[in-house]
Design a protein around this motif. Sequence first.
Motif, mmCIF file in Angstrom:
data_model
loop_
_atom_site.group_PDB
_atom_site.id
_atom_site.type_symbol
_atom_site.label_atom_id
_atom_site.label_comp_id
_atom_site.label_asym_id
_atom_site.label_seq_id
_atom_site.Cartn_x
_atom_site.Cartn_y
_atom_site.Cartn_z
ATOM 1 N N VAL A 90 10.585 -7.414 5.767
ATOM 2 C CA VAL A 90 9.653 -6.846 4.618
ATOM 3 C C VAL A 90 9.920 -5.589 4.188
ATOM 4 N N SER A 91 10.458 -5.567 2.853
ATOM 5 C CA SER A 91 11.042 -4.186 2.245
ATOM 6 C C SER A 91 10.333 -3.683 1.160
ATOM 7 N N ASP A 92 10.124 -2.360 0.776
ATOM 8 C CA ASP A 92 9.485 -2.053 -0.209
ATOM 9 C C ASP A 92 10.150 -0.826 -0.770
ATOM 10 N N THR A 93 9.923 -0.535 -2.302
ATOM 11 C CA THR A 93 10.428 0.572 -2.784
ATOM 12 C C THR A 93 9.766 1.991 -2.799
ATOM 13 N N GLY A 94 8.950 2.192 -1.633
ATOM 14 C CA GLY A 94 7.968 3.077 -1.671
ATOM 15 C C GLY A 94 8.571 4.540 -1.440
ATOM 16 N N PRO A 95 7.955 5.508 -1.031
ATOM 17 C CA PRO A 95 8.273 6.953 -0.528
ATOM 18 C C PRO A 95 9.206 6.679 0.770
ATOM 19 N N GLY A 96 9.119 5.980 1.589
ATOM 20 C CA GLY A 96 9.756 6.045 2.728
ATOM 21 C C GLY A 96 9.239 6.791 3.793
ATOM 22 N N GLN A 155 0.708 -1.252 -0.050
ATOM 23 C CA GLN A 155 -0.150 -0.027 -0.116
ATOM 24 C C GLN A 155 0.979 1.074 -0.001
ATOM 25 N N ALA A 156 1.978 1.283 0.704
ATOM 26 C CA ALA A 156 3.054 2.480 0.557
ATOM 27 C C ALA A 156 3.449 2.920 -0.693
ATOM 28 N N MET A 157 3.602 1.733 -1.790
ATOM 29 C CA MET A 157 4.005 1.854 -3.042
ATOM 30 C C MET A 157 2.828 2.341 -3.956
ATOM 31 N N GLY A 158 1.576 2.039 -3.534
ATOM 32 C CA GLY A 158 0.469 2.555 -4.424
ATOM 33 C C GLY A 158 0.633 2.315 -5.877
ATOM 34 N N ASP A 159 0.278 3.303 -6.831
ATOM 35 C CA ASP A 159 0.150 2.976 -8.169
ATOM 36 C C ASP A 159 1.435 2.952 -8.817
ATOM 37 N N GLU A 160 2.488 3.256 -8.158
ATOM 38 C CA GLU A 160 3.829 3.359 -8.798
ATOM 39 C C GLU A 160 4.499 2.130 -8.717
ATOM 40 N N PRO A 206 13.644 9.005 3.190
ATOM 41 C CA PRO A 206 12.564 9.523 2.511
ATOM 42 C C PRO A 206 13.248 9.353 1.057
ATOM 43 N N GLY A 207 12.228 8.650 0.136
ATOM 44 C CA GLY A 207 12.526 8.369 -1.361
ATOM 45 C C GLY A 207 13.228 7.077 -1.453
ATOM 46 N N GLU A 208 13.754 6.493 -0.527
ATOM 47 C CA GLU A 208 14.506 5.281 -0.812
ATOM 48 C C GLU A 208 13.670 3.947 0.011
#
Length: 707
Positions: free
Chosen positions: A500-506, A461-466, A553-555
Amino acid sequence: MKKNVFETTITKRKQAELNLNKSEEKQRILLEELRYRNIIATAIAKASSFFISPDKVDYQAILRTMGESISVNRVYIFEITGNGRTLSNTHEWCAKGTAPQIEKLKELDAYAFSWWTDQLQDGKNIVIEDVANLSSRAAAEKQILQSQQIQSLVCVPIWAKGKKLWGFMGFDDTQKKRKWTETEIEALQIIGEMISGDLERNASEKRLEFERKQLLSIFDSLDGNIFVSDPHTYEILYVNKALKKYFDHELIGKICYREFQGLDSPCCFCSNKQILEEKPKIHRWEFYNAMMDKTFSIMDRIIRWPDGRDVRFDLAIDITEKKQIESCLRQAQKMEAIGTLAGGIAHDFNNILSGILGYLQLAQFHIHEPELAEKDLQKVLEGAKRAALLTKQILTFSRHKGNDRQPLVVFPLVQETLKLLRSVIPANIDIKNNVVSKAMILADSTQIHQLALNLCTNAYQAMGDERGVLTISLNEVVLGKDQLGQENNLLPGKYLKFEVSDTGPGIEKAIQNKIFDPYFTTKKMGKGTGLGLAMVAGIVKKHNGFITVHSQPGEGASFKVFLPIIASKLSIEKPKIEGNLSSYSGKEAVMLVDDETDILISQEKFLTGLGYKVSSFENGQSALQAFLNHPHSFDLIITDMTMPRISGDKLSREILKIKPDIPIILCTGYHETFTREVALELGIRKYVQKPIEVALLSKMIRDILDA
């Protein structure tokens, strides 16, 4: 000439006699003074004996002793109170015929007698041989002294702690003017110093008593339950008011494990050994007390008792209500998670149903080719089992109460979570699966499932539509004290690391310390409750682990959960079906009760085919009536749980009242409160989850009847 010699001789003789008389007078005076000194010394010794009494000092007896020995009319003690503002007569002894003044001399204005108090403050004794000769500076003092018919007096200051003027002690002579001797003044000073020592002792005792009452007042005002016990003998030494209310008898001197747990030996979970080894470190833990039916958050440690020994101090906070609220919040979050998974669940069910329908159609097509039809039906059976397992997982996850912690391999649970999530996660997000470890932890499977689901849901959900990548890892690590950092309550050793890692906005640094707070969320209204990460933190803590988060932020963000690995091997026993179904045949009479016609018919045909005499009933009421009419006509009962009119548990209760030894198998699709433990306690032999394979059912029947 002779006359002069004679006269001189007489003069010398008279002078000698005069000198002798003077010498005798001096000796008499000296002896009298010595006798008087001895009297005073004896009086001082007698007065001092009152100060060593174990009881309260008898000041009246001290004043009388000194007054009678020095032959004065009045002896008294004054206290200066109100920060030096008032004077009060606290003790007084009067000789016979002398009027008492103690009641008249209360709370006098000290400023009105400044001449008097100034001398005492300077450490001077007040010695007045003739009150009538007092100077005009002591006009106020002269007036009050003459009103009491005092002609002569002496007073000495009494000090508290050697610095503060507490008051004064004095001798009055109301009969005559008097020249006070050094001996009398010294006697008064000695008694004054004794009084000063007693005042300090009393002040210390009062201070200690005040501090004791202060501490007791604080402890008794707390809602938390406090007790102190000897860690070696388990004797209870102190309990506060909050804890006393749970008991109707005295606890001091009793044994803690008998009073608090109802046990005959020390509790297996007792922390005495640990806190003795780690003193003065505080040990924190949670515990459910069955005697009180309450859950407590406990803090215990070793403290020093007044007698010098090490004792156990225990503070137990009642968190029963908090736990109930947590349970409700957890259930709300589960429902939110199931809503998130609805698409994945529907996708899996549709796939399973598609497979079942496809192979059933193939079986129809191969109806004249038994070997091919049998293989098709075997696939149908496998699909049905998958559907049953999926349903079981959903029910387990959604129910209010989790399982007790048991040895658990997390690997298949995480894989199953990813499988459900794959249908929900948008196609623009890639899933990188690094789930490797098959190590075992001691855990509640429902809560670990929820932990994995919450972290993965939070990440995608943090990554959303990106476009992004969701990475899930499960590995084993060895952590020493340095790696544990602030987690000083955890032991070094092997840990299972779930990352659990994501590439979202941080996550911004400013809010990283808030993300595990309940209801804190960065999502828009209607997009979530903000309970997901709070639940994760609670589950991790409950399983003696810890969680870390790293984000810029951003990472993107990376959540790492560390849970202690256990060394024991997992042993899962699966029912074995040996031989063919005919080996589980029989001729006994079986009562079959189910309100689902398809289940009733299929099971009846199957059991009849195995040789059993089957009596089928579509509801519990007709089944109960048949049993009441012929209780000895049935050897075993198989009943559904949820039915109209009479449920399976009520039917079982009524039947067992009539025939307590008859075996009953209770089948249920789902029930919130009637558990396996309740069923077995009632006397039901087997409690099974629907759907159940007929092969397993036939073996279960045979095992029960042959037992």
